[in-house]
Design an enzyme around this catalytic site. Structure first.
Site, mmCIF file in Angstrom:
data_model
loop_
_atom_site.group_PDB
_atom_site.id
_atom_site.type_symbol
_atom_site.label_atom_id
_atom_site.label_comp_id
_atom_site.label_asym_id
_atom_site.label_seq_id
_atom_site.Cartn_x
_atom_site.Cartn_y
_atom_site.Cartn_z
ATOM 1 N N ARG A 52 10.647 61.955 -39.502
ATOM 2 C CA ARG A 52 9.358 62.205 -40.160
ATOM 3 C C ARG A 52 8.388 62.814 -39.155
ATOM 4 O O ARG A 52 7.647 63.736 -39.455
ATOM 5 C CB ARG A 52 8.771 60.914 -40.767
ATOM 6 C CG ARG A 52 7.313 61.095 -41.213
ATOM 7 C CD ARG A 52 6.805 60.049 -42.208
ATOM 8 N NE ARG A 52 7.304 58.716 -41.975
ATOM 9 C CZ ARG A 52 6.942 57.935 -40.940
ATOM 10 N NH1 ARG A 52 6.072 58.363 -40.050
ATOM 11 N NH2 ARG A 52 7.456 56.731 -40.811
ATOM 12 N N TYR A 104 -4.350 78.769 -58.310
ATOM 13 C CA TYR A 104 -3.048 78.257 -58.747
ATOM 14 C C TYR A 104 -3.278 76.936 -59.508
ATOM 15 O O TYR A 104 -4.019 76.058 -59.044
ATOM 16 C CB TYR A 104 -2.165 78.023 -57.521
ATOM 17 C CG TYR A 104 -0.832 77.412 -57.855
ATOM 18 C CD1 TYR A 104 0.154 78.152 -58.506
ATOM 19 C CD2 TYR A 104 -0.549 76.090 -57.543
ATOM 20 C CE1 TYR A 104 1.373 77.597 -58.823
ATOM 21 C CE2 TYR A 104 0.679 75.520 -57.860
ATOM 22 C CZ TYR A 104 1.630 76.280 -58.496
ATOM 23 O OH TYR A 104 2.834 75.718 -58.816
ATOM 24 N N ASP A 176 -4.982 80.274 -48.874
ATOM 25 C CA ASP A 176 -3.634 80.190 -49.454
ATOM 26 C C ASP A 176 -3.055 81.600 -49.418
ATOM 27 O O ASP A 176 -3.469 82.470 -50.171
ATOM 28 C CB ASP A 176 -3.743 79.650 -50.888
ATOM 29 C CG ASP A 176 -2.378 79.479 -51.560
ATOM 30 O OD1 ASP A 176 -1.414 80.145 -51.124
ATOM 31 O OD2 ASP A 176 -2.284 78.693 -52.524
ATOM 32 N N LYS A 201 7.963 80.292 -52.234
ATOM 33 C CA LYS A 201 7.866 81.629 -52.820
ATOM 34 C C LYS A 201 8.427 82.685 -51.859
ATOM 35 O O LYS A 201 9.596 82.655 -51.564
ATOM 36 C CB LYS A 201 6.416 81.891 -53.226
ATOM 37 C CG LYS A 201 5.725 80.684 -53.913
ATOM 38 C CD LYS A 201 6.290 80.358 -55.267
ATOM 39 C CE LYS A 201 5.811 79.033 -55.846
ATOM 40 N NZ LYS A 201 4.370 78.825 -55.878
#
Ligand code: PLP
Length: 385
Positions: A52, A104, A176, A201
């Site tokens: 982690r 978004y 973004d 994406k």
């Protein structure tokens, strides 16, 4: 050879990848499918203690991300929304965020349905000029959130202009950069503090992984975000890290073709008698064309359009009839996708809200892939009729 002084197309392949496997010299980093690492004595490890906190495959990806976005630190997350979640966790109750209004859908939902309940206030506004932004800035404003090009209306926000407001008031600016990718625009060079990606994406590029990323230049900010990444734990696994790292290596060639195909299709649609309007920043008639020309290297493969009569059923018929374009959420893969925002990606935004920003019933969004462009045009021709 140090890859940091090289140009973008070299950075996608070599950026941050020096001495990637000291053990055997493998050209790609091994997929370290492990949760933990042996220690010779408590604390005696080789830089990794628990996955982690850090994993070598993820670290290799994070260095690549930092390199291609011209930052100093990259952080990879389990999804784009997990990356955004980490940014908002920099804030405290009472803090305010000024955000672009054409956002978004999932980002809008996270802001309004999760973080408003924690006492953070969001203002969704147009960011055409500095005065509009300053109207919403006060002592509590800690973050400006920008998405450009916006989804799905393809508005372009002038990052340098917003950065000048952010700097003046000592506010963090996050961009973004999912739609543009660093191939088209590099927000840190334009004054942003944080670059965010849904690596799901274009960075991944093959529709086979869900991942998010942040890149920053400032060490203190990187430390705060790393603390949140480790404390909240929304990290990505080593296999996904490997896949996105592999995707980034062809980002520049894929983007070049996405842009070429996007241009041809935008021009085809603009001439089609049944199409009312095409939203693509490459058109001189696009209201933000000049900003796009200045801040982007090309105009991308994302296109939205509206049919004459703005009929909901007609739009559904078109997306159902497409044969090469796949009707699906998401974008940025090698394959062409079509979506109907009103019923799909933006269904979580109230109709009244979404129509204010142009997401009307007949709006169709295309993520133009890298297939043969003539086949894509033929497909649109038969589907639109
Ligand atoms: C997909 C997307 C997100 C969310 O990313 P996930 O990886 O789906 O969590 C955020 N911003 C934009 C612009 C996106 O397209």
């Amino acid at each position: 050879m140090s890859s940091e002084k090289t140009n973008f197309n070299t950075k996608t392949i070599h950026g941050g990848q020096d001495n990637i496997d000291p053990a055997y010299g493998s050209v790609m980093p091994p997929i370290y499918q492990t949760s933990t690492y042996s220690q010779t004595t408590p604390g005696g490890h080789k830089g990794f203690e628990y996955s982690r906190s850090a994993n070598p495959t993820r670290t290799a990806l994070e260095k690549s991300l930092a390199s291609i976005e011209n930052g100093n630190f990259g952080l990879a997350f389990g999804s784009g929304l997990a990356a955004i979640d980490a940014v908002i966790k920099l804030l405290k109750p009472g803090d305010e965020v000024v955000s672009t209004n054409d956002l978004y859908g999932g980002t809008y939902r996270l802001f309004t349905k999760v973080f408003e309940d924690f006492g953070i206030k969001f203002h969704f506004i147009g960011m055409e000029n500095a005065a509009d932004i300053e109207n919403y800035v006060n002592d509590n404003t800690k973050l400006i959130w920008v998405e450009t090009p916006t989804n799905p209306m393809m508005n372009i926000i002038d990052i340098e202009l917003v950065a000048s407001v952010a700097k003046k008031h000592d506010i963090l600016l996050a961009v973004d950069n999912t739609f543009a990718t660093p191939y088209l625009q590099q927000p840190i060079d334009l004054g942003a503090d944080i670059v965010m990606h849904s690596a799901t994406k274009y960075l991944g590029g093959h529709s086979d992984v869900v991942m998010g990323a942040l890149v920053v230049k400032d060490k203190d900010l990187a430390d705060r975000l790393y603390f949140i990444q480790n404390a909240s734990g929304a990290v990505c696994g080593p296999m996904d890290s490997f896949l996105v790292l592999r995707g980034i290596k062809t980002l520049h060639v894929r983007m070049q073709r996405h842009c070429e195909n996007g241009k041809a299709i935008a021009e085809y649609l603009a001439k089609h008698p049944k199409i009312e309007k095409v939203y693509w920043p490459g058109f001189e008639s696009h209201p933000n064309h000049n900003i796009a020309k200045r801040q982007m290297n090309d105009f991308g493969g994302m296109i939205s359009f509206v049919t004459k009569g703005n009929d909901y059923d007609e739009a559904i018929r078109i997306v159902e009839n497409l044969k090469i374009f796949t009707l699906a959420e998401s974008l940025g893969g090698v394959e062409s996708l079509a979506g109907h925002p009103a019923s799909m990606t933006h269904a979580s935004i109230p109709k009244e809200e979404r129509e204010k920003t142009g997401v009307v019933d007949s709006l169709i969004r295309l993520s133009v892939g890298i297939e043969d462009v003539n086949d894509l045009i033929d497909d649109l021709k038969q589907a639109i009729g």
